[in-house]
Design a protein around this motif. Structure first.
Motif, PDB file in Angstrom:
ATOM      1  N   ILE A  26       0.840  -1.211   0.000  1.00 11.47           N
ATOM      2  CA  ILE A  26       0.000   0.000   0.000  1.00 11.47           C
ATOM      3  C   ILE A  26       0.868   1.250   0.000  1.00 11.47           C
ATOM      4  O   ILE A  26       0.550   2.234  -0.679  1.00 11.47           O
ATOM      5  CB  ILE A  26      -1.008  -0.025   1.167  1.00 11.47           C
ATOM      6  N   SER A  27       1.971   1.227   0.717  1.00 16.08           N
ATOM      7  CA  SER A  27       2.880   2.381   0.703  1.00 16.08           C
ATOM      8  C   SER A  27       3.446   2.604  -0.694  1.00 16.08           C
ATOM      9  O   SER A  27       3.526   3.740  -1.173  1.00 16.08           O
ATOM     10  CB  SER A  27       4.018   2.173   1.699  1.00 16.08           C
ATOM     11  N   TYR A  28       3.833   1.521  -1.352  1.00 17.31           N
ATOM     12  CA  TYR A  28       4.376   1.619  -2.706  1.00 17.31           C
ATOM     13  C   TYR A  28       3.338   2.194  -3.673  1.00 17.31           C
ATOM     14  O   TYR A  28       3.632   3.121  -4.436  1.00 17.31           O
ATOM     15  CB  TYR A  28       4.846   0.247  -3.180  1.00 17.31           C
ATOM     16  N   ILE A  29       2.135   1.654  -3.626  1.00 20.87           N
ATOM     17  CA  ILE A  29       1.071   2.132  -4.516  1.00 20.87           C
ATOM     18  C   ILE A  29       0.741   3.592  -4.219  1.00 20.87           C
ATOM     19  O   ILE A  29       0.596   4.402  -5.142  1.00 20.87           O
ATOM     20  CB  ILE A  29      -0.179   1.231  -4.400  1.00 20.87           C
ATOM     21  N   SER A  30       0.651   3.940  -2.951  1.00 19.07           N
ATOM     22  CA  SER A  30       0.355   5.329  -2.574  1.00 19.07           C
ATOM     23  C   SER A  30       1.442   6.277  -3.061  1.00 19.07           C
ATOM     24  O   SER A  30       1.158   7.404  -3.473  1.00 19.07           O
ATOM     25  CB  SER A  30       0.225   5.461  -1.056  1.00 19.07           C
ATOM     26  N   ASN A  31       2.673   5.805  -3.022  1.00 18.83           N
ATOM     27  CA  ASN A  31       3.797   6.627  -3.459  1.00 18.83           C
ATOM     28  C   ASN A  31       3.767   6.884  -4.967  1.00 18.83           C
ATOM     29  O   ASN A  31       4.388   7.832  -5.438  1.00 18.83           O
ATOM     30  CB  ASN A  31       5.113   5.948  -3.055  1.00 18.83           C
ATOM     31  N   LYS A  32       3.049   6.058  -5.703  1.00 18.45           N
ATOM     32  CA  LYS A  32       2.940   6.217  -7.156  1.00 18.45           C
ATOM     33  C   LYS A  32       1.837   7.210  -7.550  1.00 18.45           C
ATOM     34  O   LYS A  32       1.784   7.637  -8.711  1.00 18.45           O
ATOM     35  CB  LYS A  32       2.653   4.865  -7.827  1.00 18.45           C
ATOM     36  N   ILE A  33       0.965   7.566  -6.622  1.00 16.74           N
ATOM     37  CA  ILE A  33      -0.106   8.522  -6.924  1.00 16.74           C
ATOM     38  C   ILE A  33       0.518   9.907  -7.071  1.00 16.74           C
ATOM     39  O   ILE A  33       1.225  10.374  -6.168  1.00 16.74           O
ATOM     40  CB  ILE A  33      -1.180   8.533  -5.812  1.00 16.74           C
ATOM     41  N   PRO A  34       0.260  10.584  -8.199  1.00 12.02           N
ATOM     42  CA  PRO A  34       0.824  11.933  -8.384  1.00 12.02           C
ATOM     43  C   PRO A  34       0.334  12.887  -7.291  1.00 12.02           C
ATOM     44  O   PRO A  34      -0.828  12.835  -6.873  1.00 12.02           O
ATOM     45  CB  PRO A  34       0.293  12.358  -9.754  1.00 12.02           C
ATOM     46  N   LEU A  35       1.226  13.753  -6.841  1.00 11.47           N
ATOM     47  CA  LEU A  35       0.872  14.684  -5.778  1.00 11.47           C
ATOM     48  C   LEU A  35      -0.291  15.596  -6.142  1.00 11.47           C
ATOM     49  O   LEU A  35      -1.053  16.001  -5.269  1.00 11.47           O
ATOM     50  CB  LEU A  35       2.081  15.541  -5.391  1.00 11.47           C
ATOM     51  N   ILE A  37       8.044   7.734  15.902  1.00  9.01           N
ATOM     52  CA  ILE A  37       7.347   7.189  14.728  1.00  9.01           C
ATOM     53  C   ILE A  37       8.348   7.145  13.567  1.00  9.01           C
ATOM     54  O   ILE A  37       8.919   8.177  13.201  1.00  9.01           O
ATOM     55  CB  ILE A  37       6.125   8.059  14.347  1.00  9.01           C
ATOM     56  N   PRO A  38       8.578   5.970  12.985  1.00 10.22           N
ATOM     57  CA  PRO A  38       9.541   5.897  11.876  1.00 10.22           C
ATOM     58  C   PRO A  38       9.010   6.588  10.629  1.00 10.22           C
ATOM     59  O   PRO A  38       7.800   6.642  10.389  1.00 10.22           O
ATOM     60  CB  PRO A  38       9.707   4.393  11.649  1.00 10.22           C
ATOM     61  N   ASP A  39       9.916   7.124   9.856  1.00 16.34           N
ATOM     62  CA  ASP A  39       9.568   7.789   8.603  1.00 16.34           C
ATOM     63  C   ASP A  39       9.704   6.771   7.473  1.00 16.34           C
ATOM     64  O   ASP A  39      10.811   6.359   7.126  1.00 16.34           O
ATOM     65  CB  ASP A  39      10.480   8.985   8.368  1.00 16.34           C
ATOM     66  N   GLY A  40       8.585   6.343   6.915  1.00 18.49           N
ATOM     67  CA  GLY A  40       8.578   5.329   5.863  1.00 18.49           C
ATOM     68  C   GLY A  40       9.148   5.801   4.543  1.00 18.49           C
ATOM     69  O   GLY A  40       9.363   4.997   3.636  1.00 18.49           O
ATOM     70  N   PHE A  84       9.372  11.062   0.373  1.00 17.58           N
ATOM     71  CA  PHE A  84       9.570  12.425   0.853  1.00 17.58           C
ATOM     72  C   PHE A  84       9.741  12.379   2.368  1.00 17.58           C
ATOM     73  O   PHE A  84       8.790  12.087   3.086  1.00 17.58           O
ATOM     74  CB  PHE A  84       8.347  13.284   0.482  1.00 17.58           C
ATOM     75  N   PRO A  85      10.934  12.662   2.861  1.00 24.19           N
ATOM     76  CA  PRO A  85      11.159  12.604   4.313  1.00 24.19           C
ATOM     77  C   PRO A  85      10.306  13.646   5.049  1.00 24.19           C
ATOM     78  O   PRO A  85      10.282  14.809   4.667  1.00 24.19           O
ATOM     79  CB  PRO A  85      12.649  12.921   4.466  1.00 24.19           C
ATOM     80  N   THR A  97       4.664  21.033  -0.931  1.00 27.73           N
ATOM     81  CA  THR A  97       4.933  19.619  -1.194  1.00 27.73           C
ATOM     82  C   THR A  97       4.796  18.814   0.094  1.00 27.73           C
ATOM     83  O   THR A  97       4.188  17.740   0.102  1.00 27.73           O
ATOM     84  CB  THR A  97       6.338  19.434  -1.801  1.00 27.73           C
ATOM     85  N   PHE A  98       5.327  19.331   1.178  1.00 24.36           N
ATOM     86  CA  PHE A  98       5.220  18.674   2.480  1.00 24.36           C
ATOM     87  C   PHE A  98       3.742  18.497   2.842  1.00 24.36           C
ATOM     88  O   PHE A  98       3.323  17.426   3.299  1.00 24.36           O
ATOM     89  CB  PHE A  98       5.952  19.510   3.538  1.00 24.36           C
ATOM     90  N   LEU A  99       2.962  19.542   2.637  1.00 22.96           N
ATOM     91  CA  LEU A  99       1.519  19.504   2.919  1.00 22.96           C
ATOM     92  C   LEU A  99       0.844  18.376   2.130  1.00 22.96           C
ATOM     93  O   LEU A  99       0.079  17.581   2.693  1.00 22.96           O
ATOM     94  CB  LEU A  99       0.895  20.854   2.571  1.00 22.96           C
ATOM     95  N   LEU A 100       1.133  18.291   0.845  1.00 24.61           N
ATOM     96  CA  LEU A 100       0.548  17.239   0.010  1.00 24.61           C
ATOM     97  C   LEU A 100       1.041  15.858   0.425  1.00 24.61           C
ATOM     98  O   LEU A 100       0.284  14.884   0.385  1.00 24.61           O
ATOM     99  CB  LEU A 100       0.853  17.499  -1.464  1.00 24.61           C
ATOM    100  N   GLU A 101       2.293  15.768   0.834  1.00 28.12           N
ATOM    101  CA  GLU A 101       2.845  14.482   1.283  1.00 28.12           C
ATOM    102  C   GLU A 101       2.174  14.008   2.573  1.00 28.12           C
ATOM    103  O   GLU A 101       2.065  12.807   2.793  1.00 28.12           O
ATOM    104  CB  GLU A 101       4.356  14.570   1.457  1.00 28.12           C
ATOM    105  N   THR A 102       1.717  14.926   3.418  1.00 28.29           N
ATOM    106  CA  THR A 102       0.978  14.496   4.609  1.00 28.29           C
ATOM    107  C   THR A 102      -0.345  13.859   4.194  1.00 28.29           C
ATOM    108  O   THR A 102      -0.809  12.924   4.852  1.00 28.29           O
ATOM    109  CB  THR A 102       0.719  15.653   5.605  1.00 28.29           C
ATOM    110  N   CYS A 103      -0.942  14.356   3.121  1.00 26.22           N
ATOM    111  CA  CYS A 103      -2.180  13.751   2.606  1.00 26.22           C
ATOM    112  C   CYS A 103      -1.894  12.347   2.089  1.00 26.22           C
ATOM    113  O   CYS A 103      -2.643  11.406   2.369  1.00 26.22           O
ATOM    114  CB  CYS A 103      -2.773  14.609   1.490  1.00 26.22           C
TER     115      CYS A 103
END
Length: 152
Positions: free
Chosen positions: A25-34, A69-72, A80-81, A95-101
């Motif tokens: 799920i993390s991998y798939i979520s990471n593929k969604i454009p910001l 909490i580890p940063d995935g 995005f750290p 970008t940070f804001l969108l990455e929290t979403c």
């Protein structure tokens, strides 16, 4: 319980499936454009009770545990750290804001498959798997919401 497994395979299956769920799920979520994420969308929008951040500071006492909490993001090349602020430039902050979403969505989605564990576990082990999913993901969701409010 539909499938019966011996003790070893039961434990192995549970651990393996959680790894697949979390990483998949993390991998798939990471593929969604910001640009597909909207901080004002129904899932991410700040609720009235959150606006002052008091619920996170006073009730959840987030400052006491947020650093553990580890940063995935470290798992993926394009991750995005979010463990520390690296810039205060508007583009970075947005970008940070969108990455929290993105992170919040990933953690909500990681809770949903918990029911599949009832297929090979007895009912009380299935309940434990649901509790595990909540314990692991809810703090991450809380942290993303807290950070998003601070960023806005």
């Amino acid at each position: 319980m539909i499938f019966t497994l011996n003790h070893f395979w039961l434990i192995f299956s549970n651990i393996f499936m959680w790894i697949v769920i979390h990483i998949g799920i993390s991998y798939i979520s990471n593929k969604i454009p910001l640009n597909k994420f909207n901080p004002n969308g129904w899932l991410y929008k700040t609720k009235n009770f959150e606006k002052s951040n008091k619920i996170y500071l006073k009730f959840f006492k987030i400052k006491k545990w947020k650093k553990i909490i580890p940063d995935g993001a470290k798992i993926f090349k394009r991750g995005f750290p979010k463990s520390k602020m690296e810039s205060y430039k508007p583009d970075y902050l947005y970008t940070f804001l969108l990455e929290t979403c993105r992170a919040e969505l990933a953690h909500w989605l990681q809770i949903l498959p918990a029911g599949i564990f009832f297929l090979w576990n007895n009912w009380w082990s299935g309940v434990i798997m649901i509790i595990y999913a909540l314990i692991i993901n809810i703090p991450c969701i809380i942290l993303q919401r807290y950070n998003r409010i601070r960023l806005t």
